[in-house]
Design a protein around this motif. Structure first.
Motif, mmCIF file in Angstrom:
data_model
loop_
_atom_site.group_PDB
_atom_site.id
_atom_site.type_symbol
_atom_site.label_atom_id
_atom_site.label_comp_id
_atom_site.label_asym_id
_atom_site.label_seq_id
_atom_site.Cartn_x
_atom_site.Cartn_y
_atom_site.Cartn_z
ATOM 1 N N GLU A 117 29.442 25.886 46.108
ATOM 2 C CA GLU A 117 28.924 26.701 45.025
ATOM 3 C C GLU A 117 28.913 28.182 45.396
ATOM 4 O O GLU A 117 29.228 29.046 44.576
ATOM 5 C CB GLU A 117 27.507 26.253 44.651
ATOM 6 N N SER A 118 28.564 28.474 46.648
ATOM 7 C CA SER A 118 28.508 29.870 47.091
ATOM 8 C C SER A 118 29.874 30.536 47.061
ATOM 9 O O SER A 118 29.999 31.733 46.808
ATOM 10 C CB SER A 118 27.926 29.937 48.511
ATOM 11 N N SER A 119 30.912 29.738 47.311
ATOM 12 C CA SER A 119 32.250 30.309 47.391
ATOM 13 C C SER A 119 32.888 30.578 46.027
ATOM 14 O O SER A 119 33.833 31.361 45.926
ATOM 15 C CB SER A 119 33.167 29.377 48.183
ATOM 16 N N ILE A 120 32.383 29.936 44.977
ATOM 17 C CA ILE A 120 33.015 30.067 43.660
ATOM 18 C C ILE A 120 33.065 31.513 43.176
ATOM 19 O O ILE A 120 34.144 32.044 42.882
ATOM 20 C CB ILE A 120 32.323 29.152 42.627
ATOM 21 N N TYR A 155 37.671 42.931 39.879
ATOM 22 C CA TYR A 155 36.257 43.246 39.981
ATOM 23 C C TYR A 155 35.987 43.795 41.385
ATOM 24 O O TYR A 155 36.782 43.594 42.313
ATOM 25 C CB TYR A 155 35.409 41.988 39.774
ATOM 26 N N ARG A 156 34.886 44.462 41.549
ATOM 27 C CA ARG A 156 34.447 44.895 42.871
ATOM 28 C C ARG A 156 33.308 43.986 43.297
ATOM 29 O O ARG A 156 32.295 43.882 42.613
ATOM 30 C CB ARG A 156 33.982 46.348 42.841
ATOM 31 N N LEU A 157 33.488 43.307 44.413
ATOM 32 C CA LEU A 157 32.524 42.306 44.859
ATOM 33 C C LEU A 157 31.612 42.857 45.943
ATOM 34 O O LEU A 157 32.071 43.490 46.900
ATOM 35 C CB LEU A 157 33.261 41.082 45.400
ATOM 36 N N LEU A 158 30.306 42.605 45.791
ATOM 37 C CA LEU A 158 29.316 42.919 46.815
ATOM 38 C C LEU A 158 28.595 41.621 47.178
ATOM 39 O O LEU A 158 27.931 41.024 46.332
ATOM 40 C CB LEU A 158 28.297 43.943 46.302
ATOM 41 N N VAL A 159 28.749 41.172 48.403
ATOM 42 C CA VAL A 159 28.070 39.955 48.854
ATOM 43 C C VAL A 159 26.764 40.368 49.512
ATOM 44 O O VAL A 159 26.755 41.102 50.501
ATOM 45 C CB VAL A 159 28.940 39.164 49.847
ATOM 46 N N SER A 176 42.574 28.967 49.973
ATOM 47 C CA SER A 176 41.758 30.151 49.871
ATOM 48 C C SER A 176 42.656 31.349 49.624
ATOM 49 O O SER A 176 43.745 31.462 50.183
ATOM 50 C CB SER A 176 40.977 30.369 51.188
ATOM 51 N N GLY A 177 42.176 32.213 48.765
ATOM 52 C CA GLY A 177 42.966 33.396 48.452
ATOM 53 C C GLY A 177 44.032 33.158 47.428
ATOM 54 O O GLY A 177 44.924 33.970 47.240
ATOM 55 N N ILE A 213 38.761 38.339 44.956
ATOM 56 C CA ILE A 213 40.167 38.352 45.362
ATOM 57 C C ILE A 213 40.987 39.141 44.347
ATOM 58 O O ILE A 213 40.835 38.960 43.135
ATOM 59 C CB ILE A 213 40.719 36.920 45.487
ATOM 60 N N ASP A 214 41.826 40.016 44.849
ATOM 61 C CA ASP A 214 42.669 40.843 43.974
ATOM 62 C C ASP A 214 43.841 40.013 43.460
ATOM 63 O O ASP A 214 44.726 39.620 44.213
ATOM 64 C CB ASP A 214 43.177 42.062 44.763
ATOM 65 N N ARG A 215 43.836 39.742 42.166
ATOM 66 C CA ARG A 215 44.917 38.985 41.537
ATOM 67 C C ARG A 215 45.566 39.796 40.418
ATOM 68 O O ARG A 215 46.023 39.245 39.415
ATOM 69 C CB ARG A 215 44.390 37.654 40.988
ATOM 70 N N GLN A 216 45.593 41.084 40.570
ATOM 71 C CA GLN A 216 46.165 41.937 39.532
ATOM 72 C C GLN A 216 47.644 41.644 39.310
ATOM 73 O O GLN A 216 48.176 41.863 38.214
ATOM 74 C CB GLN A 216 45.973 43.414 39.903
#
Length: 397
Positions: free
Chosen positions: A37-40, A57-61, A395-396, A47-50
Protein backbone atom coordinates in the motif's frame (compact mmCIF):
# COMPACT_ATOMS: atom_id res chain seq x y z
CA UNK A 1 -17.39 1.03 -8.56
CA UNK A 2 -16.65 4.47 -7.14
CA UNK A 3 -18.71 6.99 -5.29
CA UNK A 4 -18.48 10.68 -6.15
CA UNK A 5 -20.20 12.89 -3.63
CA UNK A 6 -22.47 15.67 -4.77
CA UNK A 7 -20.41 17.87 -2.48
CA UNK A 8 -17.36 17.30 -4.63
CA UNK A 9 -17.75 20.32 -6.95
CA UNK A 10 -17.90 22.70 -3.98
CA UNK A 11 -14.92 21.05 -2.33
CA UNK A 12 -12.93 20.99 -5.54
CA UNK A 13 -13.37 24.75 -5.85
CA UNK A 14 -11.26 25.38 -2.73
CA UNK A 15 -8.06 27.26 -3.41
CA UNK A 16 -4.66 26.32 -2.10
CA UNK A 17 -3.06 28.75 0.28
CA UNK A 18 0.49 29.56 1.26
CA UNK A 19 3.30 27.63 -0.41
CA UNK A 20 1.11 24.77 -1.53
CA UNK A 21 1.21 23.71 -5.17
CA UNK A 22 -1.28 21.49 -6.96
CA UNK A 23 1.39 19.35 -8.63
CA UNK A 24 3.12 18.48 -5.34
CA UNK A 25 2.00 15.23 -3.72
CA UNK A 26 3.14 14.40 -0.20
CA UNK A 27 2.98 10.76 0.89
CA UNK A 28 2.84 10.34 4.66
CA UNK A 29 4.44 7.10 5.88
CA UNK A 30 4.41 5.50 9.32
CA UNK A 31 6.40 2.70 10.85
CA UNK A 32 4.58 -0.61 10.61
CA UNK A 33 2.70 0.24 7.43
CA UNK A 34 2.55 -2.52 4.75
CA UNK A 35 4.94 -1.98 1.88
CA UNK A 36 2.48 -2.71 -0.95
CA UNK A 37 0.00 0.00 0.00
CA UNK A 38 2.84 2.40 0.83
CA UNK A 39 4.42 1.89 -2.57
CA UNK A 40 1.29 2.63 -4.62
CA UNK A 41 1.35 6.46 -4.43
CA UNK A 42 5.14 6.42 -4.70
CA UNK A 43 4.92 4.59 -8.02
CA UNK A 44 1.95 6.55 -9.38
CA UNK A 45 3.12 10.04 -8.44
CA UNK A 46 6.89 9.61 -8.07
CA UNK A 47 8.01 8.21 -11.43
CA UNK A 48 8.47 10.39 -14.50
CA UNK A 49 6.35 8.92 -17.29
CA UNK A 50 6.04 11.99 -19.48
CA UNK A 51 7.32 9.92 -22.41
CA UNK A 52 4.05 7.97 -22.16
CA UNK A 53 1.89 11.05 -22.00
CA UNK A 54 1.47 11.09 -18.21
CA UNK A 55 1.90 14.57 -16.69
CA UNK A 56 4.51 14.68 -13.96
CA UNK A 57 3.84 15.25 -10.28
CA UNK A 58 6.42 16.30 -7.71
CA UNK A 59 6.63 13.72 -4.94
CA UNK A 60 7.57 14.40 -1.32
CA UNK A 61 7.91 11.30 0.88
CA UNK A 62 7.34 12.35 4.48
CA UNK A 63 7.83 10.46 7.72
CA UNK A 64 4.88 10.76 10.07
CA UNK A 65 7.14 9.92 13.01
CA UNK A 66 10.80 9.41 13.84
CA UNK A 67 12.58 6.91 11.61
CA UNK A 68 13.74 4.55 10.49
CA UNK A 69 10.30 3.28 9.52
CA UNK A 70 9.89 -0.49 9.62
CA UNK A 71 7.69 -2.16 7.02
CA UNK A 72 6.82 -5.60 5.62
CA UNK A 73 9.50 -8.27 6.08
CA UNK A 74 11.51 -6.20 8.54
CA UNK A 75 12.65 -3.71 5.92
CA UNK A 76 13.59 -0.28 7.23
CA UNK A 77 12.86 2.92 5.34
CA UNK A 78 14.18 6.42 5.79
CA UNK A 79 11.86 9.18 4.59
CA UNK A 80 13.72 12.13 3.03
CA UNK A 81 11.26 14.63 4.52
CA UNK A 82 9.48 15.21 7.78
CA UNK A 83 6.03 16.61 8.54
CA UNK A 84 7.14 20.13 7.65
CA UNK A 85 7.24 19.23 3.95
CA UNK A 86 3.49 18.64 3.95
CA UNK A 87 3.05 22.42 4.01
CA UNK A 88 4.06 22.52 0.33
CA UNK A 89 1.70 19.84 -0.96
CA UNK A 90 -1.55 20.28 -2.84
CA UNK A 91 -2.35 16.62 -2.21
CA UNK A 92 -1.48 14.58 0.87
CA UNK A 93 -1.77 10.77 0.69
CA UNK A 94 -1.84 8.49 3.74
CA UNK A 95 -1.40 5.03 2.18
CA UNK A 96 -1.72 2.97 5.37
CA UNK A 97 -1.72 2.91 9.16
CA UNK A 98 -0.18 0.18 11.26
CA UNK A 99 -3.07 -0.48 13.65
CA UNK A 100 -6.81 0.06 13.40
CA UNK A 101 -7.06 0.19 17.19
CA UNK A 102 -4.23 2.58 18.13
CA UNK A 103 -4.25 6.37 17.63
CA UNK A 104 -1.88 7.98 15.12
CA UNK A 105 0.71 10.53 16.34
CA UNK A 106 -0.93 13.83 17.21
CA UNK A 107 1.72 15.81 15.31
CA UNK A 108 0.79 13.99 12.12
CA UNK A 109 -2.92 14.59 12.73
CA UNK A 110 -2.27 18.30 13.26
CA UNK A 111 -0.33 18.43 9.98
CA UNK A 112 -3.24 16.80 8.12
CA UNK A 113 -5.79 19.16 9.66
CA UNK A 114 -3.66 22.16 8.73
CA UNK A 115 -3.20 20.88 5.18
CA UNK A 116 -6.94 20.47 4.78
CA UNK A 117 -7.63 23.93 6.19
CA UNK A 118 -5.21 25.36 3.64
CA UNK A 119 -7.02 23.73 0.74
CA UNK A 120 -5.01 20.55 0.21
CA UNK A 121 -6.71 17.40 -1.06
CA UNK A 122 -6.41 14.63 1.56
CA UNK A 123 -6.35 10.98 0.50
CA UNK A 124 -6.51 7.85 2.64
CA UNK A 125 -5.77 4.47 1.06
CA UNK A 126 -6.92 1.31 2.81
CA UNK A 127 -6.24 1.71 6.57
CA UNK A 128 -5.07 5.27 5.93
CA UNK A 129 -8.76 6.10 6.34
CA UNK A 130 -8.32 5.52 10.07
CA UNK A 131 -5.75 8.32 10.19
CA UNK A 132 -8.10 10.69 8.36
CA UNK A 133 -10.92 9.69 10.72
CA UNK A 134 -8.73 10.27 13.78
CA UNK A 135 -7.97 13.75 12.45
CA UNK A 136 -11.70 14.45 12.19
CA UNK A 137 -11.52 14.87 8.42
CA UNK A 138 -14.16 12.20 7.73
CA UNK A 139 -16.79 13.48 10.17
CA UNK A 140 -20.16 13.59 8.42
CA UNK A 141 -18.63 12.36 5.16
CA UNK A 142 -18.96 9.18 3.10
CA UNK A 143 -15.84 7.00 3.20
CA UNK A 144 -14.60 3.49 2.63
CA UNK A 145 -11.71 1.26 3.66
CA UNK A 146 -10.76 -2.40 3.33
CA UNK A 147 -13.96 -4.43 3.80
CA UNK A 148 -12.30 -6.35 6.62
CA UNK A 149 -11.84 -3.16 8.66
CA UNK A 150 -15.02 -1.34 7.68
CA UNK A 151 -17.01 -2.50 10.75
CA UNK A 152 -14.26 -1.25 13.06
CA UNK A 153 -14.01 2.10 11.27
CA UNK A 154 -17.76 2.63 11.56
CA UNK A 155 -17.83 1.58 15.21
CA UNK A 156 -14.83 3.68 16.29
CA UNK A 157 -15.95 6.73 14.32
CA UNK A 158 -19.78 6.70 14.24
CA UNK A 159 -19.96 10.11 12.55
CA UNK A 160 -18.31 8.66 9.43
CA UNK A 161 -20.68 7.24 6.80
CA UNK A 162 -18.78 4.06 6.00
CA UNK A 163 -19.68 2.25 2.79
CA UNK A 164 -17.70 -1.01 2.41
CA UNK A 165 -19.14 -1.69 -1.05
CA UNK A 166 -17.07 0.94 -2.82
CA UNK A 167 -13.58 0.59 -4.25
CA UNK A 168 -13.09 4.28 -3.50
CA UNK A 169 -15.07 7.31 -2.42
CA UNK A 170 -14.39 10.80 -3.79
CA UNK A 171 -15.89 13.46 -1.55
CA UNK A 172 -14.12 16.32 -3.31
CA UNK A 173 -11.33 17.41 -0.97
CA UNK A 174 -11.21 14.15 0.99
CA UNK A 175 -10.91 10.77 -0.74
CA UNK A 176 -10.65 7.21 0.60
CA UNK A 177 -10.14 3.80 -0.97
CA UNK A 178 -10.72 0.17 -0.16
CA UNK A 179 -7.82 -2.16 0.53
CA UNK A 180 -4.65 -2.96 -1.32
CA UNK A 181 -5.19 -2.83 -5.11
CA UNK A 182 -8.09 -0.39 -4.73
CA UNK A 183 -5.44 2.19 -3.88
CA UNK A 184 -4.35 1.98 -7.51
CA UNK A 185 -7.94 2.62 -8.61
CA UNK A 186 -8.13 5.78 -6.50
CA UNK A 187 -4.72 7.06 -7.62
CA UNK A 188 -5.75 6.57 -11.25
CA UNK A 189 -8.97 8.44 -10.47
CA UNK A 190 -6.91 11.33 -9.09
CA UNK A 191 -4.82 11.46 -12.26
CA UNK A 192 -8.01 11.32 -14.33
CA UNK A 193 -9.51 14.17 -12.29
CA UNK A 194 -6.37 16.30 -12.65
CA UNK A 195 -5.40 15.56 -16.25
CA UNK A 196 -8.22 13.71 -18.01
CA UNK A 197 -9.01 10.23 -19.31
CA UNK A 198 -6.15 10.08 -21.79
CA UNK A 199 -3.49 10.65 -19.13
CA UNK A 200 -5.11 8.15 -16.76
CA UNK A 201 -5.39 5.60 -19.55
CA UNK A 202 -1.72 6.02 -20.44
CA UNK A 203 -0.73 5.51 -16.82
CA UNK A 204 -2.95 2.44 -16.51
CA UNK A 205 -1.27 0.89 -19.55
CA UNK A 206 2.15 1.44 -18.00
CA UNK A 207 0.99 -0.13 -14.74
CA UNK A 208 -0.68 -2.97 -16.67
CA UNK A 209 -4.01 -2.49 -14.90
CA UNK A 210 -7.48 -1.57 -16.17
CA UNK A 211 -8.11 2.20 -16.27
CA UNK A 212 -11.41 1.64 -14.47
CA UNK A 213 -12.69 -1.41 -12.61
CA UNK A 214 -16.41 -2.05 -12.52
CA UNK A 215 -18.19 -3.25 -9.42
CA UNK A 216 -17.13 -2.77 -5.83
CA UNK A 217 -15.79 -4.77 -2.90
CA UNK A 218 -18.80 -7.11 -2.68
CA UNK A 219 -17.10 -9.89 -4.59
CA UNK A 220 -14.21 -9.98 -2.10
CA UNK A 221 -16.14 -9.88 1.17
CA UNK A 222 -15.58 -12.55 3.78
CA UNK A 223 -18.27 -14.36 5.78
CA UNK A 224 -16.46 -14.38 9.13
CA UNK A 225 -18.06 -13.02 12.28
CA UNK A 226 -15.89 -10.34 13.96
CA UNK A 227 -14.54 -11.31 17.37
CA UNK A 228 -16.21 -8.31 18.98
CA UNK A 229 -19.59 -9.66 17.82
CA UNK A 230 -18.94 -13.28 18.72
CA UNK A 231 -18.86 -12.55 22.46
CA UNK A 232 -22.23 -10.79 22.45
CA UNK A 233 -25.52 -12.64 23.19
CA UNK A 234 -26.90 -11.27 19.93
CA UNK A 235 -24.35 -13.44 18.12
CA UNK A 236 -26.54 -16.47 18.84
CA UNK A 237 -29.37 -14.92 16.87
CA UNK A 238 -26.98 -14.03 14.05
CA UNK A 239 -25.62 -17.58 13.98
CA UNK A 240 -29.17 -18.98 13.85
CA UNK A 241 -30.01 -16.68 10.94
CA UNK A 242 -26.95 -17.80 8.99
CA UNK A 243 -27.80 -21.46 9.59
CA UNK A 244 -31.39 -20.99 8.39
CA UNK A 245 -30.96 -18.77 5.35
CA UNK A 246 -32.77 -21.43 3.32
CA UNK A 247 -35.92 -20.58 5.28
CA UNK A 248 -38.17 -17.57 4.83
CA UNK A 249 -38.05 -15.35 7.91
CA UNK A 250 -37.79 -11.62 8.55
CA UNK A 251 -36.25 -9.24 11.07
CA UNK A 252 -39.30 -9.60 13.32
CA UNK A 253 -38.43 -13.28 13.63
CA UNK A 254 -34.88 -12.41 14.70
CA UNK A 255 -36.14 -9.84 17.20
CA UNK A 256 -38.45 -12.43 18.71
CA UNK A 257 -35.59 -14.93 19.07
CA UNK A 258 -33.62 -12.22 20.87
CA UNK A 259 -36.62 -11.53 23.14
CA UNK A 260 -36.65 -7.89 22.05
CA UNK A 261 -39.08 -5.54 20.42
CA UNK A 262 -38.32 -4.76 16.78
CA UNK A 263 -37.27 -1.23 17.70
CA UNK A 264 -34.94 -2.38 20.48
CA UNK A 265 -33.49 -5.12 18.27
CA UNK A 266 -32.79 -2.66 15.44
CA UNK A 267 -31.08 -0.28 17.82
CA UNK A 268 -29.03 -3.02 19.47
CA UNK A 269 -28.05 -4.56 16.13
CA UNK A 270 -26.96 -1.19 14.75
CA UNK A 271 -24.94 -0.29 17.83
CA UNK A 272 -23.18 -3.63 17.75
CA UNK A 273 -22.52 -3.95 14.03
CA UNK A 274 -23.12 -0.53 12.51
CA UNK A 275 -25.59 -2.16 10.15
CA UNK A 276 -29.33 -2.20 9.65
CA UNK A 277 -30.55 -5.78 10.34
CA UNK A 278 -32.79 -5.94 7.26
CA UNK A 279 -30.00 -4.93 4.91
CA UNK A 280 -27.63 -7.35 6.59
CA UNK A 281 -30.12 -10.20 6.18
CA UNK A 282 -30.65 -9.45 2.49
CA UNK A 283 -26.91 -9.38 1.92
CA UNK A 284 -26.44 -12.75 3.63
CA UNK A 285 -29.10 -14.27 1.37
CA UNK A 286 -27.34 -12.85 -1.68
CA UNK A 287 -24.01 -14.24 -0.49
CA UNK A 288 -25.60 -17.64 0.04
CA UNK A 289 -26.98 -17.47 -3.50
CA UNK A 290 -23.55 -16.53 -4.77
CA UNK A 291 -22.02 -19.61 -3.21
CA UNK A 292 -24.74 -21.93 -4.51
CA UNK A 293 -24.29 -20.53 -8.01
CA UNK A 294 -20.59 -21.32 -7.74
CA UNK A 295 -20.83 -24.76 -6.16
CA UNK A 296 -24.04 -26.36 -7.42
CA UNK A 297 -26.11 -26.94 -10.54
CA UNK A 298 -29.35 -25.68 -9.04
CA UNK A 299 -31.39 -23.49 -11.35
CA UNK A 300 -31.75 -19.82 -10.46
CA UNK A 301 -35.30 -20.51 -9.29
CA UNK A 302 -34.05 -23.29 -7.00
CA UNK A 303 -31.26 -21.08 -5.68
CA UNK A 304 -33.79 -18.38 -4.82
CA UNK A 305 -35.83 -20.86 -2.79
CA UNK A 306 -32.80 -22.30 -1.02
CA UNK A 307 -31.70 -18.82 0.03
CA UNK A 308 -35.01 -17.76 1.52
CA UNK A 309 -36.10 -15.37 -1.23
CA UNK A 310 -39.83 -15.31 -1.82
CA UNK A 311 -39.35 -15.41 -5.59
CA UNK A 312 -36.63 -15.59 -8.27
CA UNK A 313 -37.50 -11.98 -9.14
CA UNK A 314 -36.55 -10.88 -5.64
CA UNK A 315 -33.23 -12.75 -5.89
CA UNK A 316 -32.41 -11.22 -9.27
CA UNK A 317 -33.13 -7.70 -8.06
CA UNK A 318 -31.04 -7.91 -4.89
CA UNK A 319 -28.27 -9.86 -6.63
CA UNK A 320 -27.89 -7.26 -9.37
CA UNK A 321 -27.93 -4.37 -6.89
CA UNK A 322 -25.20 -5.90 -4.77
CA UNK A 323 -22.99 -7.67 -7.30
CA UNK A 324 -23.71 -5.79 -10.52
CA UNK A 325 -24.88 -8.73 -12.62
CA UNK A 326 -27.69 -11.25 -12.89
CA UNK A 327 -27.35 -14.65 -11.16
CA UNK A 328 -27.15 -16.44 -14.51
CA UNK A 329 -24.47 -14.08 -15.85
CA UNK A 330 -22.48 -14.40 -12.63
CA UNK A 331 -22.52 -18.21 -12.81
CA UNK A 332 -21.54 -18.18 -16.50
CA UNK A 333 -18.62 -15.83 -15.89
CA UNK A 334 -17.49 -17.82 -12.86
CA UNK A 335 -17.50 -21.13 -14.68
CA UNK A 336 -15.88 -19.72 -17.79
CA UNK A 337 -12.79 -18.99 -15.70
CA UNK A 338 -12.61 -22.43 -14.08
CA UNK A 339 -11.20 -25.65 -15.52
CA UNK A 340 -13.81 -28.27 -16.42
CA UNK A 341 -12.45 -30.59 -13.73
CA UNK A 342 -13.09 -28.00 -11.03
CA UNK A 343 -16.75 -27.51 -11.84
CA UNK A 344 -19.40 -28.79 -9.42
CA UNK A 345 -20.78 -32.27 -9.75
CA UNK A 346 -24.50 -32.90 -9.89
CA UNK A 347 -26.17 -31.71 -6.72
CA UNK A 348 -27.51 -34.40 -4.40
CA UNK A 349 -30.50 -32.21 -3.71
CA UNK A 350 -29.62 -31.65 -0.08
CA UNK A 351 -31.11 -28.51 1.29
CA UNK A 352 -29.75 -26.28 3.95
CA UNK A 353 -27.07 -23.68 4.38
CA UNK A 354 -23.87 -23.85 2.39
CA UNK A 355 -20.42 -22.67 3.33
CA UNK A 356 -19.02 -21.05 6.44
CA UNK A 357 -21.20 -19.08 8.79
CA UNK A 358 -21.02 -15.77 10.56
CA UNK A 359 -20.56 -12.27 9.33
CA UNK A 360 -22.14 -8.89 9.64
CA UNK A 361 -22.43 -5.67 7.55
CA UNK A 362 -22.26 -1.50 7.15
CA UNK A 363 -25.01 0.71 6.85
CA UNK A 364 -24.24 4.13 5.86
CA UNK A 365 -24.25 3.98 2.12
CA UNK A 366 -25.96 1.55 0.00
CA UNK A 367 -25.63 -1.61 2.00
CA UNK A 368 -24.30 -2.76 5.37
CA UNK A 369 -20.95 -4.04 6.28
CA UNK A 370 -20.27 -7.54 7.34
CA UNK A 371 -21.01 -7.48 10.41
CA UNK A 372 -21.76 -4.72 8.41
CA UNK A 373 -21.00 -6.37 5.43
CA UNK A 374 -17.93 -8.41 5.75
CA UNK A 375 -18.98 -11.12 3.50
CA UNK A 376 -17.44 -13.63 1.10
CA UNK A 377 -13.92 -14.03 -0.02
CA UNK A 378 -13.95 -17.43 1.58
CA UNK A 379 -17.43 -18.13 0.28
CA UNK A 380 -16.32 -17.17 -3.19
CA UNK A 381 -14.21 -19.48 -5.20
CA UNK A 382 -10.84 -18.65 -6.69
CA UNK A 383 -12.42 -17.35 -9.85
CA UNK A 384 -14.03 -14.34 -8.23
CA UNK A 385 -10.79 -13.60 -6.46
CA UNK A 386 -8.89 -13.62 -9.75
CA UNK A 387 -10.19 -10.22 -10.62
CA UNK A 388 -8.59 -8.87 -7.46
CA UNK A 389 -5.07 -9.90 -8.39
CA UNK A 390 -2.88 -7.65 -10.47
CA UNK A 391 -0.32 -8.63 -13.07
CA UNK A 392 3.26 -8.42 -11.88
CA UNK A 393 4.93 -5.11 -12.63
CA UNK A 394 8.49 -3.98 -12.64
CA UNK A 395 9.49 -1.11 -10.43
CA UNK A 396 9.79 2.06 -12.39
CA UNK A 397 7.45 0.89 -15.11
Amino acid sequence: MSHDSTAAPEAAARKLSGRRRKEIVAVLLFSGGPIFESSIPLSVFGIDRQDAGVPRYRLLVCGGEEGPLRTTGGLELTAPHGLEAISRAGTVVVPAWRSITSPPPEDALDALRRAHEEGARIVGLCTGAFVLAAAGLLDGRPATTHWMYAPTLAKRYPSVHVDPRELFVDDGDVLTSAGTAAGIDLCLHIVRTDHGNEAAGALARRLVVPPRRSGGQERYLDRSLPEEIGADPLAEVVAWALEHLHEQFDVETLAARAYMSRRTFDRRFRSLTGSAPLQWLITQRVLQAQRLLETSDYSVDEVAGRCGFRSPVALRGHFRRQLGSSPAAYRAAYRARRPQSDRPAESDGAAGPVGPAPVLHPEGGPVPLQTRRTAAASSMGPATQLSASLPGQRSGS
